[in-house]
Design an enzyme around this catalytic site. Structure first.
Site, mmCIF file in Angstrom:
data_model
loop_
_atom_site.group_PDB
_atom_site.id
_atom_site.type_symbol
_atom_site.label_atom_id
_atom_site.label_comp_id
_atom_site.label_asym_id
_atom_site.label_seq_id
_atom_site.Cartn_x
_atom_site.Cartn_y
_atom_site.Cartn_z
ATOM 1 N N LYS A 141 38.235 45.372 32.784
ATOM 2 C CA LYS A 141 38.530 44.830 33.670
ATOM 3 C C LYS A 141 37.646 45.415 35.357
ATOM 4 O O LYS A 141 36.812 46.191 34.572
ATOM 5 C CB LYS A 141 39.782 45.335 34.165
ATOM 6 C CG LYS A 141 41.042 44.468 35.508
ATOM 7 C CD LYS A 141 41.968 44.858 35.908
ATOM 8 C CE LYS A 141 42.610 44.060 36.605
ATOM 9 N NZ LYS A 141 44.177 44.251 36.958
ATOM 10 N N SER A 176 50.500 43.295 36.243
ATOM 11 C CA SER A 176 49.121 43.487 36.795
ATOM 12 C C SER A 176 48.706 43.155 34.607
ATOM 13 O O SER A 176 47.358 43.038 34.938
ATOM 14 C CB SER A 176 47.984 43.266 36.902
ATOM 15 O OG SER A 176 47.765 42.652 38.701
ATOM 16 N N SER A 201 47.090 40.677 37.594
ATOM 17 C CA SER A 201 45.593 40.070 37.905
ATOM 18 C C SER A 201 44.606 40.547 36.873
ATOM 19 O O SER A 201 43.386 39.291 36.773
ATOM 20 C CB SER A 201 45.428 40.863 38.703
ATOM 21 O OG SER A 201 45.435 42.616 38.507
#
Ligand code: GLN
Length: 483
Positions: free
Chosen positions: A74, A173, A149
């Site tokens: 990420k 997330s 996210s």
């Protein structure tokens, strides 16, 4: 191929690391134009690592536990010399001078780090639509969001581009995108995985964790990244060791909180969840009613505390210390104001405003202090519940993947998606989501398991037991069957 297959292929000599990497990169070039999971693919860096790995195998050197396995990271996790944007214009050109601890541990484990994945700006969001660059798409249905996210990480795994990815979870997330993309994702106990090099959102909530097809792969990745790190003051002196899954769940007590029944859950989701609970009972788990009386306050509590921490953490982006700097400003104040206005998107600004307000003098007692007290109450609720049960189960998300654009103009309906996931962050508990079937439209549904602090190995072992007796985690998005 799952992560274990990659590792197997490499360690038995069936395929070289370079060949395995080429396979992954081919899939990325075939599928990522549709999914747009990656902000950046580091072909050069990954190729160098693969070649070095092949050379080391040829000379008979010992190899790390993730040797030959492609992993995506990420983009709010720092990678030395490689752009790390946090999905924000503020950091569009930021190349960290160091690796996050999790990244250096993955390198040490000989994983092949193939690129950085898309996310909601500074990890604030539940759909990946708050990325300053572009949204990512759900491989099960390209008109729908992958969740957020960590949407890019989940989409990359669900599209079969990589078998493993790292996400971060402040309020759901990792688990929510895992649920929406038909994957297993885990937020470890707070303090189990180092946050050093994770771009901070809300430091008392943030944790890094794995996203993969199965609990087994998550456990495997966690073994490489967990463990004490002197560079993170909240890091615990504990490591993570995978526990072999039990044959049945006899002797395990599961709780389905009564309060979860008061939340509006889409019927197609609730019926899959009910079936999954039945399946756990069929594995001889005992299901006991539990209560979490304060849990209905978790969304409000989270919004006060997480935005307060964000407003403080994001103060460093002032046009001087880090990130984007506005040009041609007459004085320091306008430099700060204009840099922040140009660098932050609307959701980040909204959170900073909320958090700054909650912390401001005169309101601190009414908001921040009160929310901190409610947080302790929620923690106490869990302590009581976990005196009676080993695991708390329920939905991960009240709805399956929603169409792009459906919620992006309405922050409150977007926040509502997180009702079931926030509490684990408020209490610092380990929690995972695993696939438990699909809706009639073919969209994946995720079952959430939460456990007491540091019960991470047991939580994953229970998920492994469920997965050993079911096949939902083996279902793949339609695009994975095309060449
Ligand atoms: N969706 C939640 C939010 O917008 C959680 C985000 C996260 O876990 N990083 O705050």
């Amino acid at each position: 191929m799952n992560a274990l297959d990659f590792h197997q292929a490499f360690s038995t000599g069936a395929l070289s690391a370079t060949e395995l990497l080429d396979q992954a990169l081919e899939r990325v070039s075939a599928r990522d134009p549709k999914v747009t999971a990656f902000l950046q693919v580091d072909e050069e860096g990954a190729r160098k690592a693969a070649q070095a790995l092949d050379a080391r195998r040829a000379s008979g050197e010992p190899l790390g536990p993730l040797a030959g396995v492609p992993v995506a990271i990420k983009d709010n996790i720092c990678t030395e010399g490689l752009l790390t944007t946090a999905g924000s214009k503020m950091l569009a050109h930021y190349r960290p001078p160091y690796d996050a601890t999790v990244v250096s541990r993955l390198r040490k484990a000989d994983a092949l780090l193939i690129g950085k994945t898309n996310l909601d700006e500074f990890a604030m969001g539940s759909s990946c639509e708050n990325s300053a660059f572009f949204p990512s798409r759900n491989p099960w249905d390209l008109h729908r969001v992958p969740g957020g996210s960590s949407g890019g990480s989940a989409a990359a795994v669900a599209a079969g581009m990589v078998p493993l990815a790292l996400g971060s979870d402040t309020g759901g997330s990792i688990r929510q995108p895992a649920a929406l993309c038909g994957l297993t994702g885990m937020k470890p106990s707070y303090g189990l995985v180092s946050r050093y090099g994770l771009i901070a959102f809300a430091s008392s909530f943030d944790q890094i964790g794995p996203i993969a097809s199965s609990a087994r792969e998550c456990a495997w990745l966690l073994e490489s990244i967990a463990g004490h790190d002197p560079r993170d003051a909240t890091s615990l002196p504990t490591g993570f060791e995978r526990q072999a899954p039990p044959r049945s769940l006899r002797g395990f007590r599961l709780g389905y909180p009564k309060e979860f029944r008061d939340v509006l859950v889409e019927p197609a989701v609730q019926s899959r969840i009910n079936k999954a609970v039945k399946a756990l009972e069929a594995l001889e788990a005992e299901v006991i009613p539990v209560r979490l009386p304060s849990i209905d306050a978790s969304l409000a509590t989270y919004l006060v505390l997480a935005t307060a921490e964000a407003s403080s953490n994001l103060a460093r982006y002032d046009g001087v210390h880090y990130g984007l700097r506005a040009q041609g400003c007459a004085d320091l104040e306008s430099l700060t104001a204009r840099s922040r206005a140009a660098g932050f998107g609307p959701e980040v600004r909204r959170r900073i405003c909320l958090g700054t307000f909650a912390l401001s003098s005169g309101y601190y007692d009414a908001y921040y202090r009160k929310a901190a007290a409610v947080r302790r109450r929620i923690q106490a609720d869990f302590r009581k519940a976990f005196a009676r049960v080993d695991v708390i189960v329920g939905p991960t998300s009240p709805i399956p993947a929603f169409p792009l654009g459906e919620r992006s103009n309405d922050p409150l309906t977007m926040y509502a998606v997180d009702v079931f996931t926030l509490a684990a962050n408020l209490a610092g508990l380990p929690a995972l989501s695993m696939p438990c079937g699909r809706t009639r439209d073919g969209l994946p549904v995720g079952l959430q398991l939460m456990g007491p602090r540091l019960s991470d190995p047991r939580l994953l072992a229970i998920a492994e037991c469920y997965q050993a007796n079911s096949s939902h985690h083996l279902e793949t998005a339609p695009m994975c069957q095309e060449g």
